[in-house]
Write a protein that holds these residues in place. Structure first.
Motif: not given
Length: 107
Positions: A55-65, A75-81, A103-107
């Motif tokens: 379960a990724s955080p909805t805040q972009p910076a925390r999702a990147r972290d 990891a090549t795929w993220w499966d949101e749960r 989806p979470p953004r990493l860049d």
């Protein structure tokens, strides 16, 4: 995992990552290294996907972290749960809120 290394990917389970929780990046890195060592010589240049999720955080910076180190570990795929605990377990609005964030953004 040796059997998975013969093919094109895996969605491994980690003892330290209950459903909805991402695995530790160091454990994923160790697994990715293991798979690389056990790939047949004629498959080593072929892509191999490692699917991890949580379960990724909805805040972009925390999702990147959270997800960035997993990507760096292999990891090549993220499966949101959805977390399988707590009062929101059967609450559709929590799932809808997460989907609306995209989806979470990493860049």
């Amino acid at each position: 995992m040796r059997r998975a290394a013969r093919w094109d990917g895996a969605a491994p389970l980690f003892q330290d990552a209950k459903h909805g929780h991402a695995p530790p990046a160091d454990q994923l890195r160790d697994l990715a290294d293991y798979v690389r060592r056990h790939r047949a010589k004629d498959r080593r240049d072929k892509p191999f996907d490692l699917v991890v999720g949580g379960a990724s955080p909805t805040q972009p910076a925390r999702a990147r972290d959270l997800i960035g180190p997993l990507r760096d570990a292999g990891a090549t795929w993220w499966d949101e749960r959805q977390l399988q605990e707590g009062p929101d377990l059967d609450d559709f609005s929590a799932v809808l809120r997460r989907a609306e964030h995209g989806p979470p953004r990493l860049d």
